[in-house]
Design a protein around this motif. Structure first.
Motif, PDB file in Angstrom:
ATOM      1  N   MET A 114      46.362  41.238  26.257  1.00  0.00           N
ATOM      2  CA  MET A 114      46.728  39.997  25.566  1.00  0.00           C
ATOM      3  C   MET A 114      46.800  40.308  24.069  1.00  0.00           C
ATOM      4  SD  MET A 114      47.359  36.837  26.476  1.00  0.00           S
ATOM      5  CE  MET A 114      47.872  35.410  25.539  1.00  0.00           C
ATOM      6  N   GLY A 115      48.000  40.681  23.625  1.00  0.00           N
ATOM      7  CA  GLY A 115      48.174  41.047  22.220  1.00  0.00           C
ATOM      8  C   GLY A 115      48.186  39.836  21.298  1.00  0.00           C
ATOM      9  N   GLY A 116      48.452  40.122  20.023  1.00  0.00           N
ATOM     10  CA  GLY A 116      48.540  39.075  19.008  1.00  0.00           C
ATOM     11  C   GLY A 116      47.235  38.886  18.261  1.00  0.00           C
ATOM     12  N   ALA A 117      47.345  38.280  17.098  1.00  0.00           N
ATOM     13  CA  ALA A 117      46.179  37.906  16.285  1.00  0.00           C
ATOM     14  C   ALA A 117      46.692  37.115  15.093  1.00  0.00           C
ATOM     15  CB  ALA A 117      45.421  39.139  15.782  1.00  0.00           C
ATOM     16  N   LYS A 118      45.801  36.327  14.525  1.00  0.00           N
ATOM     17  CA  LYS A 118      46.156  35.586  13.316  1.00  0.00           C
ATOM     18  C   LYS A 118      45.899  36.510  12.123  1.00  0.00           C
ATOM     19  CE  LYS A 118      45.464  30.923  11.498  1.00  0.00           C
ATOM     20  NZ  LYS A 118      45.495  31.158  10.078  1.00  0.00           N
ATOM     21  N   SER A 119      46.893  36.661  11.270  1.00  0.00           N
ATOM     22  CA  SER A 119      46.715  37.517  10.094  1.00  0.00           C
ATOM     23  C   SER A 119      45.600  36.973   9.212  1.00  0.00           C
ATOM     24  CB  SER A 119      48.018  37.585   9.282  1.00  0.00           C
ATOM     25  OG  SER A 119      48.983  38.325   9.969  1.00  0.00           O
ATOM     26  N   HIS A 120      44.763  37.884   8.715  1.00  0.00           N
ATOM     27  CA  HIS A 120      43.697  37.440   7.810  1.00  0.00           C
ATOM     28  C   HIS A 120      43.848  38.106   6.437  1.00  0.00           C
ATOM     29  CE1 HIS A 120      41.320  40.625  10.292  1.00  0.00           C
ATOM     30  NE2 HIS A 120      42.126  41.195   9.431  1.00  0.00           N
ATOM     31  N   ASP A 121      45.114  38.487   6.145  1.00  0.00           N
ATOM     32  CA  ASP A 121      45.359  39.084   4.822  1.00  0.00           C
ATOM     33  C   ASP A 121      46.506  38.337   4.135  1.00  0.00           C
ATOM     34  OD1 ASP A 121      47.341  39.845   6.526  1.00  0.00           O
ATOM     35  OD2 ASP A 121      47.243  41.987   6.084  1.00  0.00           O
ATOM     36  N   ILE A 122      46.518  37.004   4.341  1.00  0.00           N
ATOM     37  CA  ILE A 122      47.642  36.218   3.815  1.00  0.00           C
ATOM     38  C   ILE A 122      47.150  35.037   2.972  1.00  0.00           C
ATOM     39  CG2 ILE A 122      49.317  36.838   5.612  1.00  0.00           C
ATOM     40  CD1 ILE A 122      48.554  34.255   7.089  1.00  0.00           C
ATOM     41  N   GLU A 123      45.997  35.248   2.300  1.00  0.00           N
ATOM     42  CA  GLU A 123      45.438  34.134   1.509  1.00  0.00           C
ATOM     43  C   GLU A 123      46.386  33.656   0.413  1.00  0.00           C
ATOM     44  OE1 GLU A 123      44.016  37.055   2.043  1.00  0.00           O
ATOM     45  OE2 GLU A 123      41.831  36.958   1.953  1.00  0.00           O
ATOM     46  N   ASP A 124      47.275  34.542  -0.070  1.00  0.00           N
ATOM     47  CA  ASP A 124      48.179  34.152  -1.155  1.00  0.00           C
ATOM     48  C   ASP A 124      49.456  33.490  -0.634  1.00  0.00           C
ATOM     49  OD1 ASP A 124      46.327  35.167  -2.946  1.00  0.00           O
ATOM     50  OD2 ASP A 124      47.198  37.168  -2.902  1.00  0.00           O
ATOM     51  N   TRP A 156      56.105  39.103   8.015  1.00  0.00           N
ATOM     52  CA  TRP A 156      55.248  38.206   8.797  1.00  0.00           C
ATOM     53  C   TRP A 156      56.132  37.403   9.751  1.00  0.00           C
ATOM     54  CZ3 TRP A 156      54.917  32.910   9.604  1.00  0.00           C
ATOM     55  CH2 TRP A 156      53.744  32.456  10.230  1.00  0.00           C
ATOM     56  N   TRP A 157      55.645  37.235  10.972  1.00  0.00           N
ATOM     57  CA  TRP A 157      56.391  36.489  11.990  1.00  0.00           C
ATOM     58  C   TRP A 157      55.438  35.530  12.688  1.00  0.00           C
ATOM     59  CZ3 TRP A 157      57.147  41.377  10.443  1.00  0.00           C
ATOM     60  CH2 TRP A 157      58.454  41.758  10.120  1.00  0.00           C
ATOM     61  N   PRO A 158      55.892  34.274  12.939  1.00  0.00           N
ATOM     62  CA  PRO A 158      54.995  33.303  13.571  1.00  0.00           C
ATOM     63  C   PRO A 158      54.577  33.716  14.981  1.00  0.00           C
ATOM     64  CG  PRO A 158      57.239  32.431  13.371  1.00  0.00           C
ATOM     65  CD  PRO A 158      57.198  33.710  12.603  1.00  0.00           C
ATOM     66  N   GLU A 159      55.332  34.629  15.585  1.00  0.00           N
ATOM     67  CA  GLU A 159      54.985  35.089  16.944  1.00  0.00           C
ATOM     68  C   GLU A 159      53.730  35.943  16.973  1.00  0.00           C
ATOM     69  OE1 GLU A 159      57.906  35.405  15.465  1.00  0.00           O
ATOM     70  OE2 GLU A 159      59.563  34.849  16.791  1.00  0.00           O
ATOM     71  N   GLU A 160      53.073  36.125  15.806  1.00  0.00           N
ATOM     72  CA  GLU A 160      51.821  36.894  15.830  1.00  0.00           C
ATOM     73  C   GLU A 160      50.803  36.217  16.741  1.00  0.00           C
ATOM     74  OE1 GLU A 160      50.299  37.161  11.834  1.00  0.00           O
ATOM     75  OE2 GLU A 160      49.429  35.158  11.914  1.00  0.00           O
ATOM     76  N   LEU A 161      50.896  34.882  16.874  1.00  0.00           N
ATOM     77  CA  LEU A 161      50.026  34.176  17.812  1.00  0.00           C
ATOM     78  C   LEU A 161      50.816  33.846  19.072  1.00  0.00           C
ATOM     79  CD1 LEU A 161      47.950  31.797  15.513  1.00  0.00           C
ATOM     80  CD2 LEU A 161      47.098  33.689  16.910  1.00  0.00           C
ATOM     81  N   PRO A 162      50.193  33.915  20.249  1.00  0.00           N
ATOM     82  CA  PRO A 162      50.918  33.667  21.504  1.00  0.00           C
ATOM     83  C   PRO A 162      51.505  32.257  21.575  1.00  0.00           C
ATOM     84  CG  PRO A 162      48.811  34.732  21.935  1.00  0.00           C
ATOM     85  CD  PRO A 162      48.813  34.344  20.477  1.00  0.00           C
ATOM     86  N   SER A 163      52.593  32.153  22.316  1.00  0.00           N
ATOM     87  CA  SER A 163      53.205  30.859  22.590  1.00  0.00           C
ATOM     88  C   SER A 163      52.466  30.194  23.753  1.00  0.00           C
ATOM     89  CB  SER A 163      54.667  31.068  22.982  1.00  0.00           C
ATOM     90  OG  SER A 163      54.728  31.787  24.207  1.00  0.00           O
ATOM     91  N   ASP A 164      52.740  28.898  23.967  1.00  0.00           N
ATOM     92  CA  ASP A 164      52.145  28.201  25.116  1.00  0.00           C
ATOM     93  C   ASP A 164      52.485  28.937  26.403  1.00  0.00           C
ATOM     94  OD1 ASP A 164      51.203  26.373  23.356  1.00  0.00           O
ATOM     95  OD2 ASP A 164      52.653  24.792  23.849  1.00  0.00           O
ATOM     96  N   GLY A 165      53.739  29.398  26.501  1.00  0.00           N
ATOM     97  CA  GLY A 165      54.186  30.096  27.707  1.00  0.00           C
ATOM     98  C   GLY A 165      53.400  31.380  27.957  1.00  0.00           C
ATOM     99  N   GLY A 225      41.083  45.751  18.494  1.00  0.00           N
ATOM    100  CA  GLY A 225      41.261  46.368  17.172  1.00  0.00           C
ATOM    101  C   GLY A 225      41.115  45.309  16.097  1.00  0.00           C
ATOM    102  N   HIS A 226      42.099  45.236  15.196  1.00  0.00           N
ATOM    103  CA  HIS A 226      42.250  44.154  14.211  1.00  0.00           C
ATOM    104  C   HIS A 226      41.265  44.203  13.048  1.00  0.00           C
ATOM    105  CE1 HIS A 226      43.875  40.483  12.717  1.00  0.00           C
ATOM    106  NE2 HIS A 226      42.949  39.667  13.160  1.00  0.00           N
ATOM    107  N   PHE A 227      40.031  44.621  13.285  1.00  0.00           N
ATOM    108  CA  PHE A 227      39.021  44.510  12.236  1.00  0.00           C
ATOM    109  C   PHE A 227      38.749  45.838  11.521  1.00  0.00           C
ATOM    110  CE2 PHE A 227      38.341  41.155  15.363  1.00  0.00           C
ATOM    111  CZ  PHE A 227      38.486  40.039  14.548  1.00  0.00           C
ATOM    112  N   HIS A 228      39.567  46.840  11.809  1.00  0.00           N
ATOM    113  CA  HIS A 228      39.555  48.113  11.084  1.00  0.00           C
ATOM    114  C   HIS A 228      38.163  48.725  10.963  1.00  0.00           C
ATOM    115  CE1 HIS A 228      43.750  47.327   9.115  1.00  0.00           C
ATOM    116  NE2 HIS A 228      43.725  47.087  10.403  1.00  0.00           N
ATOM    117  N   ASP A 229      37.579  48.987  12.114  1.00  0.00           N
ATOM    118  CA  ASP A 229      36.282  49.651  12.171  1.00  0.00           C
ATOM    119  C   ASP A 229      36.133  50.227  13.583  1.00  0.00           C
ATOM    120  OD1 ASP A 229      33.799  50.560  11.491  1.00  0.00           O
ATOM    121  OD2 ASP A 229      32.885  48.587  11.208  1.00  0.00           O
TER     122      ASP A 229
END
Ligand SMILES: [Fe+2]
Length: 248
Positions: A114-124, A156-165, A225-229
């Motif tokens: 189950m891929g995808g994640a919400k970006s956490h480097d887009i505060e600006d 950046w693409w909104p598809e980073e988070l899964p769709s309902d489908g 992954g995602h958290f770089h550690d």
């Protein structure tokens, strides 16, 4: 043999002979799985083509779930096929994207992805290149020394988070398999783990969904992954970055 590793962001040097000598004895039926932020399908440049061809020339087959740093517009243009019981995008004959909510049988074990994640480097912010003041906004951010922003459809693409489908697909897959697999491979983590990672993280629809799966599923190990550690959160949840770990 099956190995697993974390975010690559388009840098595949870890799979060279120097850092990954195990490949000497591997063949196409041996696998390296990347837990998202593959990053090899991004700008459609000659350099990107070189590295995808380079991966294709490895002795093993490369498999990856998607993360948040993928060009989903391009990724979704590759042909979809059924492979080992689940759907994949064929980026190259031996470089395959393991799609969301799928289950694959590899080496006699079942893997749920189950891929995808919400970006956490887009505060600006996310800039829209179609906006009339895009150039001014871009220049203002650069001038202010702000770099934690991205551009819609370019970085950046909104598809980073899964769709309902895709959530429905995941639930259907798990219903069919009685919520039992051997390994779970994701980019994001269940909310309980994600919140413990750093100050940049907060619950979102995907992490909450993964939390629900974590409560309900029967599995042996969950890689993300995602958290770089590189860290064993506990006996079942393994966070990976540049380490390459053998699981089969
Ligand atoms: Fe990443």
């Amino acid at each position: 043999m099956v190995f697993i590793t974390g975010d690559c962001h388009g840098n595949f040097r870890r799979f060279g002979h120097r850092y990954f000598p195990e490949q000497e004895t591997m063949d196409r039926d041996d696998y390296v799985i990347i837990c998202g932020d593959f990053g090899g399908v991004w700008g459609d440049t000659p350099e990107e083509t070189y590295w995808l061809d380079w991966l294709e020339e490895r002795s093993f087959t490369t498999l990856f779930t998607d993360g948040n740093h993928e060009n989903f517009e391009r990724l979704n243009t590759f042909p979809v096929h059924t492979w080992h019981g689940g759907c994949v995008h064929y980026v190259r004959p031996h470089v395959l994207h393991l799609m969301r909510g799928q289950r694959y049988e590899i080496g006699g074990r079942f893997f749920f992805t189950m891929g995808g994640a919400k970006s956490h480097d887009i505060e600006d912010g996310i800039l829209d290149p179609e906006a009339p003041d895009f150039c001014d906004q871009y220049a203002a951010l650069k001038h202010a020394g702000k770099c934690r922003f991205r551009v819609l459809g370019r970085s950046w693409w909104p598809e980073e988070l899964p769709s309902d489908g895709e959530y429905v697909t995941a639930l259907d897959t798990l219903e069919r398999t009685a919520w039992k697999v051997d390994y779970v491979v994701t980019h994001c983590a269940p909310t309980g783990i994600a919140l413990s990672m750093s100050r940049h993280n907060e619950a979102d629809a995907l992490s909450d969904f993964l939390e629900m799966l974590d409560q309900r599923m029967e599995y042996k190990t969950w890689f993300f992954g995602h958290f770089h550690d590189n860290r064993a959160i506990d006996q079942k949840h393994i966070l990976l970055w540049e380490q390459i770990v053998q699981i089969l």
